[in-house]
Design a protein around this motif. Structure first.
Motif, PDB file in Angstrom:
ATOM      1  N   UNK A   1      53.524  24.729  25.104  1.00 27.75           N
ATOM      2  CA  UNK A   1      54.897  24.333  24.656  1.00 27.75           C
ATOM      3  C   UNK A   1      54.561  23.019  24.081  1.00 27.75           C
ATOM      4  N   UNK A   2      55.384  22.590  23.107  1.00 27.74           N
ATOM      5  CA  UNK A   2      55.491  21.552  22.563  1.00 27.74           C
ATOM      6  C   UNK A   2      54.215  20.965  22.015  1.00 27.74           C
ATOM      7  N   UNK A   3      53.497  21.961  21.504  1.00 26.99           N
ATOM      8  CA  UNK A   3      52.494  22.039  20.605  1.00 26.99           C
ATOM      9  C   UNK A   3      52.485  21.365  19.194  1.00 26.99           C
ATOM     10  N   UNK A   4      51.716  19.985  18.910  1.00 25.98           N
ATOM     11  CA  UNK A   4      51.956  19.643  17.678  1.00 25.98           C
ATOM     12  C   UNK A   4      50.504  19.511  17.003  1.00 25.98           C
ATOM     13  N   UNK A   5      50.443  19.990  15.783  1.00 27.04           N
ATOM     14  CA  UNK A   5      49.231  20.076  14.958  1.00 27.04           C
ATOM     15  C   UNK A   5      48.655  18.577  14.918  1.00 27.04           C
ATOM     16  N   UNK A   6      47.523  18.312  15.186  1.00 21.03           N
ATOM     17  CA  UNK A   6      46.919  16.746  14.875  1.00 21.03           C
ATOM     18  C   UNK A   6      45.930  17.023  13.635  1.00 21.03           C
ATOM     19  N   UNK A   7      45.465  17.910  13.589  1.00 20.67           N
ATOM     20  CA  UNK A   7      44.447  18.293  12.386  1.00 20.67           C
ATOM     21  C   UNK A   7      44.124  19.618  12.072  1.00 20.67           C
ATOM     22  N   UNK A   8      44.324  20.101  10.674  1.00 21.28           N
ATOM     23  CA  UNK A   8      44.135  21.227  10.375  1.00 21.28           C
ATOM     24  C   UNK A   8      43.237  21.172   9.036  1.00 21.28           C
ATOM     25  N   UNK A   9      42.019  22.176   9.251  1.00 24.31           N
ATOM     26  CA  UNK A   9      41.040  22.216   8.079  1.00 24.31           C
ATOM     27  C   UNK A   9      40.541  23.588   7.842  1.00 24.31           C
ATOM     28  N   UNK A  10      40.291  23.776   6.346  1.00 29.33           N
ATOM     29  CA  UNK A  10      39.899  25.258   6.183  1.00 29.33           C
ATOM     30  C   UNK A  10      38.792  25.268   4.862  1.00 29.33           C
ATOM     31  N   UNK A  11      38.431  26.228   4.757  1.00 25.72           N
ATOM     32  CA  UNK A  11      37.575  26.225   3.386  1.00 25.72           C
ATOM     33  C   UNK A  11      38.190  27.384   2.659  1.00 25.72           C
ATOM     34  N   UNK A  12      37.937  27.432   1.337  1.00 26.49           N
ATOM     35  CA  UNK A  12      38.503  28.443   0.503  1.00 26.49           C
ATOM     36  C   UNK A  12      37.286  28.816  -0.278  1.00 26.49           C
TER      37      UNK A  12
END
Length: 377
Positions: free
Chosen positions: A343-354
């Motif tokens: 719980x209380x999880x916050x996104x620090x970084x998000x990456x992806x490829x298309x």
């Protein structure tokens, strides 16, 4: 003969105290006739005892013999009437039951450290003396997750009955659990290590959907005892847990992503307390809980990207406040179910490829506030 690991002998157990040591126990008083006296705690760790008559240390195998299994001391000559018999020693609880860390367990690192310091005098380039400062032991163990016991030792609190209606719940506690760890290996003779005053500082878990969960357990230990006989073998009878489902939920309760793989790190940052005139730690205290994760996930909606930048789906650019997520990871071995809720999880970084005609997988790192684990059969 080179040493080889005897992995069946690796296991841990909750200890009733931080350090199983007795100093100045009043064993009895001499009467000029009685030769046998028994210590209050047994089994006694071999060669750790010092026996005194009126404060004078006696010589093992000359002035007395000792049965380490029962704690019975037999003097070669009966202590005189009125002589005080005292003893210092270390022991293990007779009811100590070892639990495996998991399936395919192995020690990846064991490091006892003396923290030796050199002492120099004026006019001398060479050290004139060395001194061993505080003793610190570090242990790392890898295994396939197969039982829930490790989480009580990690987080400190356990409640519930272990049923589907009232599962065991493991959560953080200010009371730090202390464990003992026993391991062994074979050389020309058996060798056993008893590590006492152990506190788990971190558990890391890595898994993918429909695969086993592998854990790495880091332990600080306060003291160590080496024996010539290996403990009774400890093998894991449970099947490893398989990661069957993982999800990312936002404040509304909506599931916005399905987890495909996960790396979960739970750090207690527990520390040991040292005292004057003692190289070994005498107590421990709880510090802040660190929960960090890295997952790959398939997004269920565009809300995941919006929440990653702000507090709700109406924000389309970075905001001062980032929405907190709830992540759930479900594991099963067909008979038992374990759910890890972060719980209380916050996104620090998000990456992806298309790429054309390819599934888009988000690679997300989280920092979280808390974790709770439920388990039932």
């Amino acid at each position: 003969m080179p040493a080889t690991g005897a992995q069946a002998y690796l296991g841990f157990a909750n200890e009733p105290t931080f350090k199983l040591e007795v100093v100045g126990e009043n064993v009895g008083t001499g009467d000029g006739t009685t030769t046998e006296f028994t210590l209050a705690n047994a089994p006694v760790m071999e060669l750790t005892e010092t026996v005194y008559l009126d404060g004078t240390a006696q010589t093992r195998d000359t002035d007395y013999t000792i049965n380490y299994t029962t704690g019975a001391i037999t003097f070669s000559t009966a202590p005189a009437s009125g002589v005080a018999i005292t003893a210092d020693y270390q022991y293990r609880p007779s009811a100590l039951t070892l639990v495996p860390f998991g399936v395919s367990q192995r020690v990846t690192s064991k490091t006892p450290r003396n923290n030796v310091e050199r002492i120099f005098d004026l006019g001398s380039r060479a050290a004139v003396k060395t001194r061993a400062l505080r003793f610190e032991g570090a242990l790392s163990v890898e295994a396939l997750l197969a039982n829930e016991e490790i989480f009580e030792a990690l987080l400190g609190s356990k409640s519930g009955a272990g049923t589907s209606g009232d599962p065991y719940v493991f959560s953080k506690s200010n009371a730090v659990k202390t464990i003992a760890v026993t391991g062994g290996f074979d050389t020309t003779s058996d060798v056993s290590n008893d590590l006492v005053g152990g506190i788990i500082t971190r558990v890391r878990m890595a898994t993918r959907i429909n695969e086993f969960a592998r854990i790495t357990v880091d332990v600080f230990y306060a003291s160590e005892y080496v024996a010539d006989a290996v403990e009774t073998g400890v093998l894991e009878s449970n099947a490893p847990f398989t990661f069957v489902e993982g999800s990312v939920e936002f404040p509304s309760g909506t599931v916005v992503a399905k987890v495909q793989s996960a790396e979960i790190s739970i750090g207690t940052n527990n520390e040991a307390i040292f005292a004057l005139n003692s190289r070994e730690a005498v107590d421990k205290f709880a510090r802040q809980l660190d929960v960090e994760m890295r997952i790959t996930a398939v997004a269920e909606s565009t809300d995941l990207l919006k929440y990653a930048m702000g507090g709700d789906t109406s924000k389309r650019k970075p905001q001062d406040t980032i929405a907190e997520n709830t992540l759930k990871f479900i594991f099963s071995d067909s008979e038992k179910t374990m759910t890890i809720t972060v719980t209380g999880a916050v996104i620090n970084e998000i990456s992806y490829a298309i790429a054309p005609n390819e599934l888009i997988l988000y690679d997300i790192t989280y920092t979280a506030k808390d974790v709770q684990i439920e388990y039932y059969e």
